[in-house]
Motif scaffolding. Structure first.
Motif, PDB file in Angstrom:
ATOM      1  N   THR A 258       0.800  -1.218   0.000  1.00  0.00           N
ATOM      2  CA  THR A 258       0.000   0.000   0.000  1.00  0.00           C
ATOM      3  C   THR A 258       0.836   1.273   0.000  1.00  0.00           C
ATOM      4  OG1 THR A 258      -0.164  -0.089   2.404  1.00  0.00           O
ATOM      5  CG2 THR A 258      -1.953  -1.099   1.141  1.00  0.00           C
ATOM      6  N   LYS A 259       2.119   1.177   0.342  1.00  0.00           N
ATOM      7  CA  LYS A 259       2.972   2.370   0.345  1.00  0.00           C
ATOM      8  C   LYS A 259       3.311   2.740  -1.093  1.00  0.00           C
ATOM      9  CE  LYS A 259       7.603   2.862   1.559  1.00  0.00           C
ATOM     10  NZ  LYS A 259       8.681   2.736   2.536  1.00  0.00           N
ATOM     11  N   VAL A 260       3.174   4.036  -1.405  1.00  0.00           N
ATOM     12  CA  VAL A 260       3.419   4.526  -2.760  1.00  0.00           C
ATOM     13  C   VAL A 260       4.673   5.386  -2.754  1.00  0.00           C
ATOM     14  CG1 VAL A 260       2.504   5.958  -4.626  1.00  0.00           C
ATOM     15  CG2 VAL A 260       0.964   4.511  -3.313  1.00  0.00           C
ATOM     16  N   THR A 261       5.574   5.129  -3.693  1.00  0.00           N
ATOM     17  CA  THR A 261       6.748   5.963  -3.898  1.00  0.00           C
ATOM     18  C   THR A 261       6.632   6.550  -5.293  1.00  0.00           C
ATOM     19  OG1 THR A 261       8.054   4.526  -2.480  1.00  0.00           O
ATOM     20  CG2 THR A 261       9.270   6.027  -3.904  1.00  0.00           C
ATOM     21  N   LEU A 262       6.611   7.890  -5.354  1.00  0.00           N
ATOM     22  CA  LEU A 262       6.478   8.598  -6.630  1.00  0.00           C
ATOM     23  C   LEU A 262       7.796   9.276  -6.937  1.00  0.00           C
ATOM     24  CD1 LEU A 262       4.897   9.887  -8.990  1.00  0.00           C
ATOM     25  CD2 LEU A 262       4.103  11.627  -7.381  1.00  0.00           C
ATOM     26  N   SER A 263       8.301   9.064  -8.145  1.00  0.00           N
ATOM     27  CA  SER A 263       9.550   9.665  -8.588  1.00  0.00           C
ATOM     28  C   SER A 263       9.264  10.494  -9.838  1.00  0.00           C
ATOM     29  CB  SER A 263      10.562   8.559  -8.879  1.00  0.00           C
ATOM     30  OG  SER A 263      11.771   9.108  -9.298  1.00  0.00           O
ATOM     31  N   LEU A 264       9.658  11.786  -9.799  1.00  0.00           N
ATOM     32  CA  LEU A 264       9.383  12.696 -10.913  1.00  0.00           C
ATOM     33  C   LEU A 264      10.670  13.339 -11.414  1.00  0.00           C
ATOM     34  CD1 LEU A 264       6.338  14.624  -9.446  1.00  0.00           C
ATOM     35  CD2 LEU A 264       6.267  12.963 -11.290  1.00  0.00           C
ATOM     36  N   ASP A 265      10.845  13.362 -12.718  1.00  0.00           N
ATOM     37  CA  ASP A 265      11.961  14.080 -13.321  1.00  0.00           C
ATOM     38  C   ASP A 265      11.518  15.522 -13.524  1.00  0.00           C
ATOM     39  OD1 ASP A 265      14.184  14.932 -14.628  1.00  0.00           O
ATOM     40  OD2 ASP A 265      13.920  13.682 -16.408  1.00  0.00           O
ATOM     41  N   LEU A 266      12.012  16.421 -12.668  1.00  0.00           N
ATOM     42  CA  LEU A 266      11.551  17.808 -12.677  1.00  0.00           C
ATOM     43  C   LEU A 266      11.968  18.583 -13.919  1.00  0.00           C
ATOM     44  CD1 LEU A 266      12.039  18.810  -8.957  1.00  0.00           C
ATOM     45  CD2 LEU A 266       9.934  18.240 -10.136  1.00  0.00           C
ATOM     46  N   SER A 267      12.964  18.116 -14.644  1.00  0.00           N
ATOM     47  CA  SER A 267      13.393  18.835 -15.845  1.00  0.00           C
ATOM     48  C   SER A 267      12.373  18.697 -16.974  1.00  0.00           C
ATOM     49  CB  SER A 267      14.758  18.325 -16.307  1.00  0.00           C
ATOM     50  OG  SER A 267      14.676  16.969 -16.672  1.00  0.00           O
ATOM     51  N   ARG A 268      11.400  17.811 -16.807  1.00  0.00           N
ATOM     52  CA  ARG A 268      10.415  17.597 -17.874  1.00  0.00           C
ATOM     53  C   ARG A 268       9.010  18.071 -17.498  1.00  0.00           C
ATOM     54  NH1 ARG A 268      11.622  11.463 -19.207  1.00  0.00           N
ATOM     55  NH2 ARG A 268       9.396  11.490 -18.891  1.00  0.00           N
ATOM     56  N   VAL A 269       8.906  18.933 -16.495  1.00  0.00           N
ATOM     57  CA  VAL A 269       7.587  19.472 -16.121  1.00  0.00           C
ATOM     58  C   VAL A 269       7.075  20.332 -17.277  1.00  0.00           C
ATOM     59  CG1 VAL A 269       6.313  20.890 -14.486  1.00  0.00           C
ATOM     60  CG2 VAL A 269       8.193  19.478 -13.668  1.00  0.00           C
TER      61      VAL A 269
ATOM     62  N   ARG B 136      15.250  18.287  -1.628  1.00  0.00           N
ATOM     63  CA  ARG B 136      14.319  17.166  -1.825  1.00  0.00           C
ATOM     64  C   ARG B 136      14.609  16.366  -3.086  1.00  0.00           C
ATOM     65  NH1 ARG B 136       8.427  18.416   0.328  1.00  0.00           N
ATOM     66  NH2 ARG B 136       8.517  16.179   0.250  1.00  0.00           N
ATOM     67  N   ILE B 137      15.566  16.825  -3.887  1.00  0.00           N
ATOM     68  CA  ILE B 137      15.862  16.167  -5.157  1.00  0.00           C
ATOM     69  C   ILE B 137      16.946  15.125  -4.934  1.00  0.00           C
ATOM     70  CG2 ILE B 137      16.773  16.525  -7.477  1.00  0.00           C
ATOM     71  CD1 ILE B 137      15.472  19.251  -7.485  1.00  0.00           C
ATOM     72  N   SER B 138      16.764  13.951  -5.530  1.00  0.00           N
ATOM     73  CA  SER B 138      17.743  12.878  -5.400  1.00  0.00           C
ATOM     74  C   SER B 138      18.940  13.143  -6.309  1.00  0.00           C
ATOM     75  CB  SER B 138      17.099  11.538  -5.764  1.00  0.00           C
ATOM     76  OG  SER B 138      16.816  11.512  -7.144  1.00  0.00           O
ATOM     77  N   GLY B 139      19.926  12.290  -6.245  1.00  0.00           N
ATOM     78  CA  GLY B 139      21.127  12.425  -7.060  1.00  0.00           C
ATOM     79  C   GLY B 139      20.842  12.324  -8.549  1.00  0.00           C
ATOM     80  N   GLU B 140      19.751  11.693  -8.909  1.00  0.00           N
ATOM     81  CA  GLU B 140      19.372  11.539 -10.320  1.00  0.00           C
ATOM     82  C   GLU B 140      18.500  12.687 -10.800  1.00  0.00           C
ATOM     83  OE1 GLU B 140      17.275   7.944  -9.873  1.00  0.00           O
ATOM     84  OE2 GLU B 140      19.071   6.738  -9.573  1.00  0.00           O
ATOM     85  N   GLN B 141      18.479  13.791 -10.036  1.00  0.00           N
ATOM     86  CA  GLN B 141      17.664  14.974 -10.354  1.00  0.00           C
ATOM     87  C   GLN B 141      16.175  14.632 -10.422  1.00  0.00           C
ATOM     88  OE1 GLN B 141      18.916  18.142 -10.403  1.00  0.00           O
ATOM     89  NE2 GLN B 141      20.678  17.049  -9.632  1.00  0.00           N
ATOM     90  N   LYS B 142      15.726  13.799  -9.494  1.00  0.00           N
ATOM     91  CA  LYS B 142      14.314  13.427  -9.430  1.00  0.00           C
ATOM     92  C   LYS B 142      13.760  13.756  -8.045  1.00  0.00           C
ATOM     93  CE  LYS B 142      14.313   9.817 -12.860  1.00  0.00           C
ATOM     94  NZ  LYS B 142      13.788   8.507 -13.196  1.00  0.00           N
ATOM     95  N   LEU B 143      12.516  14.232  -8.043  1.00  0.00           N
ATOM     96  CA  LEU B 143      11.795  14.475  -6.803  1.00  0.00           C
ATOM     97  C   LEU B 143      11.153  13.158  -6.388  1.00  0.00           C
ATOM     98  CD1 LEU B 143      10.577  16.509  -4.724  1.00  0.00           C
ATOM     99  CD2 LEU B 143       8.654  16.729  -6.283  1.00  0.00           C
ATOM    100  N   VAL B 144      11.428  12.724  -5.162  1.00  0.00           N
ATOM    101  CA  VAL B 144      10.914  11.438  -4.688  1.00  0.00           C
ATOM    102  C   VAL B 144      10.009  11.684  -3.489  1.00  0.00           C
ATOM    103  CG1 VAL B 144      11.525   9.173  -3.797  1.00  0.00           C
ATOM    104  CG2 VAL B 144      12.991  10.262  -5.479  1.00  0.00           C
ATOM    105  N   LEU B 145       8.782  11.161  -3.578  1.00  0.00           N
ATOM    106  CA  LEU B 145       7.799  11.274  -2.490  1.00  0.00           C
ATOM    107  C   LEU B 145       7.360   9.883  -2.069  1.00  0.00           C
ATOM    108  CD1 LEU B 145       5.416  13.929  -4.031  1.00  0.00           C
ATOM    109  CD2 LEU B 145       7.030  14.322  -2.227  1.00  0.00           C
ATOM    110  N   GLN B 146       7.201   9.691  -0.765  1.00  0.00           N
ATOM    111  CA  GLN B 146       6.662   8.440  -0.259  1.00  0.00           C
ATOM    112  C   GLN B 146       5.407   8.740   0.544  1.00  0.00           C
ATOM    113  OE1 GLN B 146       9.686   6.425   1.982  1.00  0.00           O
ATOM    114  NE2 GLN B 146      10.653   5.626   0.148  1.00  0.00           N
ATOM    115  N   VAL B 147       4.357   7.979   0.300  1.00  0.00           N
ATOM    116  CA  VAL B 147       3.092   8.173   1.005  1.00  0.00           C
ATOM    117  C   VAL B 147       2.612   6.826   1.516  1.00  0.00           C
ATOM    118  CG1 VAL B 147       0.701   8.951   0.835  1.00  0.00           C
ATOM    119  CG2 VAL B 147       2.478  10.123  -0.441  1.00  0.00           C
ATOM    120  N   GLN B 148       2.346   6.779   2.830  1.00  0.00           N
ATOM    121  CA  GLN B 148       1.773   5.572   3.433  1.00  0.00           C
ATOM    122  C   GLN B 148       0.745   5.968   4.480  1.00  0.00           C
ATOM    123  OE1 GLN B 148       4.914   3.307   5.210  1.00  0.00           O
ATOM    124  NE2 GLN B 148       5.727   5.023   6.358  1.00  0.00           N
ATOM    125  N   ASP B 149      -0.024   7.011   4.158  1.00  0.00           N
ATOM    126  CA  ASP B 149      -0.976   7.576   5.107  1.00  0.00           C
ATOM    127  C   ASP B 149      -2.192   6.688   5.336  1.00  0.00           C
ATOM    128  OD1 ASP B 149       0.792   9.648   4.978  1.00  0.00           O
ATOM    129  OD2 ASP B 149      -0.588  11.101   4.118  1.00  0.00           O
TER     130      ASP B 149
END
Length: 140
Positions: free
Chosen positions: A34-45, A63-76
């Protein structure tokens, strides 16, 4: 930047991964991913200029990872679908808040009456401290 286009971009281009959640939930937590991890490449917004993209990367650099991606985790919640929806909404909110430009602070000076009040309080405090002082042998 149109929020609807950003939402569809996140849902289509975002990399969603699912894993087992932590915390309360009993057997549901132990069996389902049920835990969701979302990874976004911000250079392509979509719909961002170069300056907006630079501002986005500057404000979100922690908040940006080494791969220039925004990573969010949600387990609410205990629902994978609801956690996915929360992740999309949070990503939209983070991007929108990062693009808000702060106003420049206009420096101000204290008014004459506020200066007078401050100095009066300092004099009053000084007299209180002076009255606590031990009288010397001359005052007898």
């Amino acid at each position: 930047m149109d929020s609807q286009s950003v939402r569809s971009w996140i849902e289509n281009e975002g990399e969603f991964s699912f894993s087992r959640s932590a915390g309360p939930g009993g057997q549901n937590v132990n069996k389902l991913n049920t835990k969701v991890t979302l990874s976004l490449d911000l250079s392509r917004v979509p719909g961002l200029s170069e300056s907006e993209l630079a501002l986005l990367q500057k404000k979100l650099q922690s908040r940006i990872s080494g791969e220039q991606k925004l990573v969010l985790q949600v387990q609410d919640t205990r629902s994978q679908g609801r956690n996915r929806e929360i992740a999309v909404l949070r990503a939209m909110e983070i991007i929108a808040l990062a693009l808000v430009k702060r106003k420049k602070r206009k420096p101000t000076r204290p008014t004459a009456s506020s200066k007078t009040r401050r100095l009066d309080k300092k004099k009053q405090r000084g007299s209180i401290k002076k009255s606590r002082k031990n009288p010397g042998p001359d005052s007898w």
